[in-house]
Design a protein around this motif. Structure first.
Motif, PDB file in Angstrom:
ATOM      1  N   MET A 150       0.815  -1.222   0.000  1.00 12.04           N
ATOM      2  CA  MET A 150       0.000   0.000   0.000  1.00 12.04           C
ATOM      3  C   MET A 150       0.846   1.268   0.000  1.00 12.04           C
ATOM      4  SD  MET A 150      -2.283  -1.287   3.197  1.00 12.04           S
ATOM      5  CE  MET A 150      -2.797   0.370   3.652  1.00 12.04           C
ATOM      6  N   ILE A 151       2.104   1.174   0.382  1.00 14.54           N
ATOM      7  CA  ILE A 151       2.922   2.387   0.382  1.00 14.54           C
ATOM      8  C   ILE A 151       3.758   2.417  -0.884  1.00 14.54           C
ATOM      9  CG2 ILE A 151       4.893   3.567   1.419  1.00 14.54           C
ATOM     10  CD1 ILE A 151       3.975   2.898   4.077  1.00 14.54           C
ATOM     11  N   ASP A 152       3.633   3.507  -1.603  1.00 20.72           N
ATOM     12  CA  ASP A 152       4.481   3.698  -2.765  1.00 20.72           C
ATOM     13  C   ASP A 152       5.531   4.722  -2.359  1.00 20.72           C
ATOM     14  OD1 ASP A 152       5.274   3.133  -5.270  1.00 20.72           O
ATOM     15  OD2 ASP A 152       3.815   4.430  -6.272  1.00 20.72           O
ATOM     16  N   LEU A 153       6.643   4.225  -1.826  1.00 21.86           N
ATOM     17  CA  LEU A 153       7.650   5.129  -1.280  1.00 21.86           C
ATOM     18  C   LEU A 153       8.363   5.885  -2.387  1.00 21.86           C
ATOM     19  CD1 LEU A 153       9.151   2.875   1.481  1.00 21.86           C
ATOM     20  CD2 LEU A 153       7.821   4.955   1.803  1.00 21.86           C
ATOM     21  N   PRO A 154       8.590   7.169  -2.170  1.00 25.83           N
ATOM     22  CA  PRO A 154       9.341   7.944  -3.159  1.00 25.83           C
ATOM     23  C   PRO A 154      10.711   7.286  -3.335  1.00 25.83           C
ATOM     24  CG  PRO A 154       8.588   9.347  -1.319  1.00 25.83           C
ATOM     25  CD  PRO A 154       8.310   7.939  -0.934  1.00 25.83           C
ATOM     26  N   CYS A 175       3.859   3.359  16.407  1.00 26.67           N
ATOM     27  CA  CYS A 175       3.470   3.732  15.051  1.00 26.67           C
ATOM     28  C   CYS A 175       3.703   2.515  14.162  1.00 26.67           C
ATOM     29  CB  CYS A 175       4.346   4.915  14.620  1.00 26.67           C
ATOM     30  SG  CYS A 175       4.268   5.266  12.860  1.00 26.67           S
ATOM     31  N   ILE A 176       2.622   2.067  13.477  1.00 24.10           N
ATOM     32  CA  ILE A 176       2.655   0.793  12.738  1.00 24.10           C
ATOM     33  C   ILE A 176       2.518   1.058  11.235  1.00 24.10           C
ATOM     34  CG2 ILE A 176       1.600  -1.503  12.554  1.00 24.10           C
ATOM     35  CD1 ILE A 176       2.356  -1.097  15.389  1.00 24.10           C
ATOM     36  N   PRO A 177       3.621   1.075  10.490  1.00 24.74           N
ATOM     37  CA  PRO A 177       3.493   1.175   9.030  1.00 24.74           C
ATOM     38  C   PRO A 177       2.829  -0.111   8.495  1.00 24.74           C
ATOM     39  CG  PRO A 177       5.794   1.439   9.749  1.00 24.74           C
ATOM     40  CD  PRO A 177       5.015   0.946  10.925  1.00 24.74           C
ATOM     41  N   PRO A 178       2.336  -0.083   7.253  1.00 27.37           N
ATOM     42  CA  PRO A 178       1.721  -1.291   6.694  1.00 27.37           C
ATOM     43  C   PRO A 178       2.634  -2.504   6.896  1.00 27.37           C
ATOM     44  CG  PRO A 178       1.367   0.527   5.217  1.00 27.37           C
ATOM     45  CD  PRO A 178       2.261   1.040   6.312  1.00 27.37           C
ATOM     46  N   VAL A 179       2.050  -3.588   7.405  1.00 25.89           N
ATOM     47  CA  VAL A 179       2.840  -4.750   7.799  1.00 25.89           C
ATOM     48  C   VAL A 179       3.140  -5.632   6.580  1.00 25.89           C
ATOM     49  CG1 VAL A 179       1.846  -4.657  10.098  1.00 25.89           C
ATOM     50  CG2 VAL A 179       0.842  -6.190   8.388  1.00 25.89           C
ATOM     51  N   SER A 180       4.194  -6.422   6.673  1.00 24.96           N
ATOM     52  CA  SER A 180       4.585  -7.274   5.547  1.00 24.96           C
ATOM     53  C   SER A 180       5.211  -8.569   6.029  1.00 24.96           C
ATOM     54  CB  SER A 180       5.551  -6.514   4.636  1.00 24.96           C
ATOM     55  OG  SER A 180       6.636  -5.974   5.384  1.00 24.96           O
TER      56      SER A 180
END
Lengths: 142, 81, 142, 81
Positions: A136-140, B74-79
């Motif tokens: 879901m994250i499209d990191l720069p 703080c929880i970024p999208p998990v993988s």
């Protein structure tokens, strides 16, 4: 059984943890480190966890799976730290009286783990680059 | 109140540390923390909408009031998997 | 890999047969002998096969699964003869790039094995009675 | 022609032998074999509709002509796994 470990996962032990004379079916899922993703060669994966919360979330998922599918037993082991290509990053074993519940529970557990358990994967690539994988994250620049 | 927030993975890497301290008004909620983190922690502004937060090891929505002594992450999208 | 054997199934070997650096997922299904069916205590199961045809049918199912789900590898081992309660009667392992195909193929293989592979199970019960299990057949006196 | 038919599981147990010989007219099909088996092998009459047959290790429908030298087997409902 819930475990987070930096050691190689002993798959036979995970299976033994759920075997039972009450069970007619055991389903085991292994996530294994692939040699490439998105066409880029991978050297290893590296897993980091928010340890206490990851254990708590895994325990909640186990409880929910046991209640939903009337499992005989359930075991989840996730590896942390560096995982070489070909090795196991996660092992999920469930046993049930019949195969329907075992397959459904195994599939549901890995799907949910990938959504809610605070564990993150970094890809160390053969070309020396490395990136955290964040769906879901499209990191720069990633 | 001054809240310590644990950081993981890309958030930890972007901030260059595994926790940050954030100053918030007494009774602030997770939504306020989210905005303060995006503004105050390098690299988090671009992914602010994808961040989740945990209070005492459980996910908490933006409306959750932050208890002053709670364990905040703080929880970024998990993988995992 | 297709095997019929009267020996204990070495589950670790079945998993090793499908592991691969090309695979991100391994799914293993084990059928295990339950201590009771239909409320009656079971002492052991006993399997008989039409050996040559069972191997041929298993090979056809393996080929079809490989083609349908683009599997990396597939291994099926079925035990014959007497199987004590708790022991493994069948082990199916599949590996694939992603988990969806691995789960679907594993589930399909065990479902199809139970429909078309000429292997039969006899229940030896604790009370001394014994019967062949024939789904769809309501045997007089069974 | 005289056909040898392998028997398994409940069929073998009912007949008390692992194969029977059945006399059929030249060019007979599996349907004719099915009826001859039901009439001639003790215990098979009650389950005749559930029996499948294999010719040279492949399932064959009732319309399949039986080759005189083929390997023929009677397959009761299977219960492996």
């Amino acid at each position: 059984m819930i475990e987070l470990t930096t050691d190689t996962i002993d798959v036979a032990r995970v299976i033994e943890a759920v075997r039972s004379p009450k069970a007619g079916a055991v389903v085991l899922f292994l996530g294994t480190a692939r040699e490439s993703t998105g066409g880029r060669a991978v050297r290893s994966l590296e897993y980091e966890a928010y340890d206490a919360m990851a254990r708590a979330e895994l325990a909640r998922l186990e409880a929910q799976a046991r209640a939903t599918w009337d499992l005989v037993d359930c075991a989840i082991v996730h590896r942390l730290g560096e995982v070489a290509v070909g090795q196991t990053s996660v092992a999920i074993a469930v046993s049930a009286a019949h195969r329907e519940g075992a397959f459904e529970a195994g599939r549901w557990l890995i799907d949910r783990i990938k959504e809610v358990v605070p564990i993150w994967k970094k890809e160390n690539r053969a070309d020396g680059s490395a990136d955290w994988v964040h769906p879901m994250i499209d990191l720069p620049g990633a | 109140m001054r809240i310590r927030v644990r950081l993981f993975a890309v958030a930890r890497q972007a901030a260059g540390t595994d926790s940050v301290e954030i100053e918030l008004p007494e009774g602030a909620d997770i939504g306020q923390l989210r905005r303060a983190m995006a503004a105050g922690v390098p690299g988090l502004g671009a992914i602010v909408d994808q961040l989740r937060f945990a209070v005492d090891e459980e996910f908490a929505g933006d409306g959750t009031k932050i208890p002053p002594t709670a364990d905040i992450a703080c929880i970024p999208p998990v993988s995992g998997g």
